[in-house]
Design an enzyme around this catalytic site. Structure first.
Site, mmCIF file in Angstrom:
data_model
loop_
_atom_site.group_PDB
_atom_site.id
_atom_site.type_symbol
_atom_site.label_atom_id
_atom_site.label_comp_id
_atom_site.label_asym_id
_atom_site.label_seq_id
_atom_site.Cartn_x
_atom_site.Cartn_y
_atom_site.Cartn_z
ATOM 1 C CG ASN A 18 -4.330 -2.580 -6.567
ATOM 2 O OD1 ASN A 18 -3.879 -1.569 -7.113
ATOM 3 N ND2 ASN A 18 -4.700 -2.599 -5.302
ATOM 4 C CE LYS A 20 -1.863 -3.240 -3.227
ATOM 5 N NZ LYS A 20 -1.728 -3.778 -1.888
ATOM 6 C CD GLU A 110 -2.670 -0.801 -0.051
ATOM 7 O OE1 GLU A 110 -2.616 -0.292 -1.186
ATOM 8 O OE2 GLU A 110 -2.262 -1.963 0.194
ATOM 9 C CD GLU A 180 -8.053 -6.553 -1.712
ATOM 10 O OE1 GLU A 180 -7.297 -7.164 -2.479
ATOM 11 O OE2 GLU A 180 -7.943 -5.330 -1.479
ATOM 12 C CB SER A 226 -0.746 -12.744 0.657
ATOM 13 O OG SER A 226 -0.255 -11.656 1.416
HETATM 14 P P1 PGA Z 1 -1.338 -8.177 -2.175
HETATM 15 O O1 PGA Z 1 -2.392 -6.959 -2.344
HETATM 16 O O2 PGA Z 1 -1.690 -9.198 -3.226
HETATM 17 O O3 PGA Z 1 0.009 -7.564 -2.394
HETATM 18 O O4 PGA Z 1 -1.518 -8.725 -0.794
HETATM 19 C C1 PGA Z 1 -3.734 -7.194 -2.647
HETATM 20 C C2 PGA Z 1 -4.470 -5.880 -2.720
HETATM 21 O O5 PGA Z 1 -4.214 -4.999 -1.894
HETATM 22 O O6 PGA Z 1 -5.331 -5.668 -3.600
#
Ligand code: PGA
Length: 263
Positions: A18, A20, A110, A180, A226
């Site tokens: 992802n 983002k 988010e 998540e 993470s």
């Molecule tokens: P991250 O994000 O691996 O940077 O913690 C995961 C996500 O939001 O899908």
């Protein structure tokens, strides 16, 4: 907890990046090309690889995937549920289908937290994605406060129940759910593999209660938050965890390739 672990081997792991709001379309092209050099046909056989770039990069990434015949799934990070109309700034399911998008993230935390997406909106998106023939990656997860007050199962249960409202058992079986924990996203603080496995097992039991044992054994449930090259093997060693939704560590081809090749 439903005894569906026997179906575990039948579920192909799925690693989704992802991105983002990162990478221009030019940067996106470079990352996909670099990733393709790092991965072999055995990697793709063992694990489904999906990339979810921003809307502005979808077309470019699709072109690279098609030109090089890469077995990489293309995903979008969001969608609107209406077919068309006066919805300035929104993107329809059909617009994504025509770009060969096969996965759509629905209800990322988010989107829920920063853009006010409710469970009801997430459900509309899930249904619209399915109706268009794509696969939703439906995200659920608790805040730190909810975890510390022992409400993880209740929160996630509410989100799963609402998100799957009106979805047929057959459709549920083909979906991807991403667990998540919000406190683990982008913080460097991941849930322990055992904790993640337990909550994912709980989600699978919920799915069994809603849609039946067969869809629950089929649905792929990822962990997200993470995930990095250094912790992915321990996460993937858990029987209930079918893959990862990866943010930060999917931005660089080297890191994401290591995650795909966790074994
Ligand atoms: P991250 O994000 O691996 O940077 O913690 C995961 C996500 O939001 O899908």
């Amino acid at each position: 907890m439903a005894d569906v672990s026997a179906g575990q081997k039948a579920r192909k792991p799925i690693m989704a990046g992802n991105w983002k709001m990162h990478h221009t379309h030019l940067e996106a092209i470079q990352v996909v090309q670099k990733l393709s050099y790092r991965l072999s046909s055995e990697d793709y056989e063992r694990c489904e690889v999906v990339l979810c770039p921003s809307f502005t990069s979808l077309r470019s990434v699709q072109t690279v995937i098609e030109a090089d015949k890469l077995p990489i799934g293309l995903g979008a990070q969001n969608v609107f549920w209406e077919e068309k109309g006066a919805f300035t700034g929104e993107v329809s399911p059909l617009m994504l289908v025509k770009l060969a998008v096969s996965y759509v993230i629905a209800g990322h935390s988010e989107r829920r937290e920063l853009f006010g997406e409710t469970d009801e909106m997430v459900n509309k998106k899930v249904k619209a994605v399915l109706a268009a023939g794509m696969t939703p990656i439906m995200c659920v997860g608790e805040t730190l406060e909810e975890r510390e007050s022992g409400q993880t199962a209740a929160k996630v249960s509410r989100q799963v129940q609402a998100g799957l409202e009106g979805v047929t058992p057959e459709q549920v079986g083909g979906m991807v759910v991403a667990y998540e924990p919000i406190w683990a996203i982008g913080t460097g603080r991941n849930a322990t593999p055992e904790d993640a496995n337990e909550t994912i097992g709980t989600i699978r039991s919920m799915v069994a209660g809603i849609a039946g044992e067969a869809p629950a054994a089929q649905v792929r449930i990822q962990y997200g938050g993470s995930v990095k090259p250094g912790n992915v093997a321990a996460i993937m060693a858990q029987p209930e965890i079918d893959g990862a939704l990866v943010g930060g560590a999917s931005l660089e081809a080297d890191d994401f390739a290591q995650i795909v090749r966790w074994a």
